[in-house]
Design an enzyme around this catalytic site. Structure first.
Site, PDB file in Angstrom:
ATOM      1  N   GLU A   1       0.960  -1.136   0.034  1.00  0.00           N
ATOM      2  CA  GLU A   1      -0.192  -0.031   0.055  1.00  0.00           C
ATOM      3  C   GLU A   1       0.803   1.236  -0.027  1.00  0.00           C
ATOM      4  OE1 GLU A   1      -3.322  -0.194  -0.124  1.00  0.00           O
ATOM      5  OE2 GLU A   1      -3.510  -2.521   0.252  1.00  0.00           O
TER       6      GLU A   1
ATOM      7  N   CYS B   1      -3.398   8.428   3.549  1.00  0.00           N
ATOM      8  CA  CYS B   1      -3.203   8.063   2.338  1.00  0.00           C
ATOM      9  C   CYS B   1      -4.393   8.295   1.533  1.00  0.00           C
ATOM     10  CB  CYS B   1      -2.726   6.623   2.418  1.00  0.00           C
ATOM     11  SG  CYS B   1      -3.968   5.482   3.367  1.00  0.00           S
TER      12      CYS B   1
HETATM   13  P1  NAP Z   1       8.133   5.268   4.924  1.00  0.00           P
HETATM   14  O1  NAP Z   1       9.248   6.100   5.194  1.00  0.00           O
HETATM   15  O2  NAP Z   1       8.019   4.391   3.453  1.00  0.00           O
HETATM   16  O3  NAP Z   1       8.097   3.999   6.007  1.00  0.00           O
HETATM   17  C1  NAP Z   1       7.168   2.934   6.264  1.00  0.00           C
HETATM   18  C2  NAP Z   1       7.726   1.888   6.967  1.00  0.00           C
HETATM   19  O4  NAP Z   1       8.572   1.092   6.541  1.00  0.00           O
HETATM   20  C3  NAP Z   1       8.255   2.377   8.286  1.00  0.00           C
HETATM   21  O5  NAP Z   1       7.950   1.426   9.295  1.00  0.00           O
HETATM   22  C4  NAP Z   1       9.597   2.251   8.330  1.00  0.00           C
HETATM   23  O6  NAP Z   1      10.123   2.193   9.150  1.00  0.00           O
HETATM   24  C5  NAP Z   1       9.790   1.144   7.374  1.00  0.00           C
HETATM   25  N1  NAP Z   1      10.993   1.176   6.476  1.00  0.00           N
HETATM   26  C6  NAP Z   1      11.851   2.266   6.188  1.00  0.00           C
HETATM   27  N2  NAP Z   1      12.849   1.692   5.469  1.00  0.00           N
HETATM   28  C7  NAP Z   1      12.841   0.332   5.209  1.00  0.00           C
HETATM   29  C8  NAP Z   1      13.508  -0.817   4.834  1.00  0.00           C
HETATM   30  N3  NAP Z   1      14.722  -0.422   4.440  1.00  0.00           N
HETATM   31  N4  NAP Z   1      13.113  -2.045   4.979  1.00  0.00           N
HETATM   32  C9  NAP Z   1      12.089  -2.344   5.554  1.00  0.00           C
HETATM   33  N5  NAP Z   1      11.469  -1.300   6.226  1.00  0.00           N
HETATM   34  C10 NAP Z   1      11.423   0.069   6.198  1.00  0.00           C
HETATM   35  O7  NAP Z   1       6.836   5.805   4.914  1.00  0.00           O
HETATM   36  P2  NAP Z   1       6.087   7.008   6.107  1.00  0.00           P
HETATM   37  O8  NAP Z   1       6.772   8.081   5.953  1.00  0.00           O
HETATM   38  O9  NAP Z   1       6.161   6.138   7.419  1.00  0.00           O
HETATM   39  O10 NAP Z   1       4.396   6.738   5.540  1.00  0.00           O
HETATM   40  C11 NAP Z   1       4.190   7.903   4.583  1.00  0.00           C
HETATM   41  C12 NAP Z   1       3.674   7.206   3.404  1.00  0.00           C
HETATM   42  O11 NAP Z   1       2.868   6.212   3.315  1.00  0.00           O
HETATM   43  C13 NAP Z   1       2.973   8.260   2.261  1.00  0.00           C
HETATM   44  O12 NAP Z   1       3.460   8.179   0.986  1.00  0.00           O
HETATM   45  C14 NAP Z   1       1.551   7.679   2.519  1.00  0.00           C
HETATM   46  O13 NAP Z   1       0.854   7.805   1.164  1.00  0.00           O
HETATM   47  C15 NAP Z   1       1.871   6.180   2.450  1.00  0.00           C
HETATM   48  N6  NAP Z   1       0.718   5.443   3.232  1.00  0.00           N
HETATM   49  C16 NAP Z   1      -0.358   4.850   2.239  1.00  0.00           C
HETATM   50  C17 NAP Z   1      -1.327   4.141   2.922  1.00  0.00           C
HETATM   51  C18 NAP Z   1      -2.077   2.924   2.111  1.00  0.00           C
HETATM   52  O14 NAP Z   1      -2.891   2.308   2.821  1.00  0.00           O
HETATM   53  N7  NAP Z   1      -1.888   3.114   0.785  1.00  0.00           N
HETATM   54  C19 NAP Z   1      -1.379   4.324   4.232  1.00  0.00           C
HETATM   55  C20 NAP Z   1      -0.880   5.098   5.114  1.00  0.00           C
HETATM   56  C21 NAP Z   1       0.229   5.915   4.342  1.00  0.00           C
HETATM   57  P3  NAP Z   1      11.129   3.368  10.298  1.00  0.00           P
HETATM   58  O15 NAP Z   1       9.956   4.420  10.459  1.00  0.00           O
HETATM   59  O16 NAP Z   1      11.729   2.821  11.303  1.00  0.00           O
HETATM   60  O17 NAP Z   1      12.141   3.991   9.102  1.00  0.00           O
END
Ligand code: NAP
Length: 511
Positions: free
Chosen positions: A257, A293
């Site tokens: 997602e 999102c």
């Molecule tokens: P993110 O920076 O991609 O982080 C998401 C998760 O991935 C966090 O738990 C993060 O951990 C982890 N992560 C980071 N690097 C990783 C790696 N190399 N391997 C495995 N896991 C890793 O996203 P975010 O800033 O939290 O969220 C914002 C984004 O999410 C927005 O673009 C939004 O549109 C999207 N979103 C989508 C939905 C949907 O249902 N489609 C819902 C909510 C949000 P850490 O926090 O410890 O870095």
């Protein structure tokens, strides 16, 4: 030093051995708690979940597991006030916005408890009818769905620490699959606390529910072929997950997602529906400071209604009080941290190079909050009359209270512009002509996980453009990640393996 939150893995609570990452209050700037996963034996913890948690869950029927979900709902409801306090402090959200996350999560869990009850005392699901394989009717094929004998790893985004946990965990646990949740570091506290309350209540078998807070290092490496991973977050991290050897080489099933440039579309010649669109857009831009999102990022209206829509949306946004969520007059709290505030400001500047500012969020004085400390930003409505030429608007998700208004010439042009989002979670369509609405909905269905149609007759009962209801599909094709979650019983499919049993009908009848 602030409290270091323990992780739950291998049926036990463990503190990381490092100093950890500090979680902060985005309004007051204070340090709250720390999280750390250094030194955890992930492989042993995953094996324990698979072998102990999985086996114990699979020994129960769907109805019995549904009863565990219902018991977890009671525990969460009993502790709800604590969750509200954590959300205010760590996410900087006003009560109504915290409720979207907390009550949305509990509601989803309760919905799957009811759904599981209806599946009865069985241990696997039958998929369709048996089919004859040849002339002899005795030998037939029956597809069945059985719970996968692996773990479900959830890697979640910062914006829904409660709902993001339960919308994934409910169908997994109901399916009989143990879960290991890795919340986003920035807001891990609420997820950790909810898991702690449920684990401490002794509801699920040991190993069924685990939480790892802090770094994600090593989590993907611990996955094995029958495990699944469900990721919610940015497109960049999604690309890392997809290309990890666990997925690329060991066939770990993955659900993504990712980000999405969702739209709202007002159909032509419909003055009455403009009011519905205006209300929905203003609400979507401001709930959780636009950190959803599913939030509306692009608004399409007929050319003749551009000015009136700009004025109506701006007038609503101007009334939004922004600042400290502890002040009762405040309607919109903070972005989650300084990094997100900077990302939103940068994204806004990037879009402003191709748009005009119709309502300027910086004109909102913060209530009860120091602008030098608080990560608060008023809602900003952008606009461009060149919807075709402003490519940044269609390509850029600014994850905050920002949306762009654009005019279209005719319905075909409108649909083409919506599709420039390259696959989104949701599009809402506004109008009063049932035929025209139905036509638009079907035309948009291939590029959206959900099409939310708002006509005056459902003005009071519609569930909201951005609210994800457990009965409906959540996810979207293309840029939105290509994932599918929820959708009632459909969510169970991800946690089950389909197998065709080819046998005599006497064997099939005995199953
Ligand atoms: P993110 O920076 O991609 O982080 C998401 C998760 O991935 C966090 O738990 C993060 O951990 C982890 N992560 C980071 N690097 C990783 C790696 N190399 N391997 C495995 N896991 C890793 O996203 P975010 O800033 O939290 O969220 C914002 C984004 O999410 C927005 O673009 C939004 O549109 C999207 N979103 C989508 C939905 C949907 O249902 N489609 C819902 C909510 C949000 P850490 O926090 O410890 O870095």
């Amino acid at each position: 030093m602030t409290e270091l939150l323990p992780n739950h893995l291998g049926g036990q609570w463990h503190h990381g051995s490092g100093t950890g990452a500090e979680l902060t209050d985005p309004v007051l700037g204070q340090a709250l708690v720390r999280v750390d996963a250094t030194g955890l034996d992930l492989r042993a913890g995953f094996a324990y979940a698979r072998e102990q948690g999985g086996a114990a869950l699979r020994a129960l029927s769907y109805r019995e597991r549904a009863a565990l979900l219902a018991a977890a709902v009671k525990v969460l409801q009993a502790n709800r006030d604590a969750y509200d306090d954590i959300a205010t402090a760590n996410s900087g959200t006003v009560k109504n916005d915290s409720a979207v996350d907390i009550d949305g999560g509990i509601f989803t869990l309760g919905t799957y408890a009811k759904l599981g009850e209806s599946l009865g005392d069985r241990h696997y699901l039958v998929d369709g009818e048996a089919a004859r394989l040849g002339k002899d009717p005795l030998f037939q094929s029956q597809h069945i769905l059985v719970p996968t004998r692996g773990v479900a790893l959830f890697i979640n985004a910062f914006n829904f620490p409660a709902w993001g946990l339960w919308e994934k965990a409910a169908p997994a646990l109901l399916s009989g699959v143990p879960v290991i949740i890795k919340p986003a570091t920035a807001t891990a506290w609420l997820t950790q606390r909810m898991v702690k309350d449920v684990v401490d209540a002794g509801i699920f078998p040991s190993g069924a529910l685990s939480v790892v807070c802090g770094s994600s290092a090593g989590l993907m490496d611990a996955l094995e072929p029958f495990d699944v991973v469900s990721f919610t977050g940015s497109a960049e991290t999604a690309a890392v997950i997809r290309s990890h050897p666990a997925v690329a080489q060991r066939s770990v099933r993955v659900n993504i997602e990712a980000d999405s440039v969702n739209s709202a579309l007002l159909l032509p010649g419909d003055e009455a529906a403009l009011d519905l669109l205006t209300k929905e857009v203003a609400r979507e831009m401001t709930v959780k400071s636009g950190q959803k999102c599913t939030a509306i990022r692009r608004i399409f209206v007929p050319e003749a209604q551009f000015d009136v829509a700009a004025a109506a949306i701006s007038a609503r946004l101007a009334k939004t009080t922004v600042g400290n969520p502890r002040n009762e007059s405040v309607r919109m709290g903070a972005l989650v941290n300084r990094a997100q505030l900077r990302a939103v400001q940068d994204g806004l500047a990037y879009l402003q190079a191709q748009t005009q500012t119709l309502h300027d969020g910086t004109s909102h004085a913060l209530v009860d909050a120091d602008p030098a400390v608080a990560c608060c930003l008023g809602p900003t409505l952008l606009g461009t009359r060149d919807a075709d030429g402003s490519e940044r608007v269609h390509d850029t998700e600014v994850f905050g209270p920002v949306a762009t208004l654009m005019p279209y010439r005719d319905p075909a042009h409108a649909l083409a512009l919506v599709r420039r989002g390259q696959g989104s979670l949701v599009c809402s369509v506004y109008g009063s002509d049932a035929g025209a609405l139905a036509q638009a909905a079907v035309a948009l269905a291939d590029s959206h996980g959900r099409v939310h149609v708002i006509s005056p007759d459902v003005a009071q009962s519609q569930t909201g453009h951005g609210n994800v209801m457990p009965q409906s599909l959540h996810g979207g094709p293309g840029r939105a990640g290509g994932g599918e979650e929820l959708g009632g019983h459909r969510a169970l499919g991800f946690y089950h393996r389909r197998s065709a049993i080819q046998a005599s009908i006497s064997v099939l009848n005995a199953m």
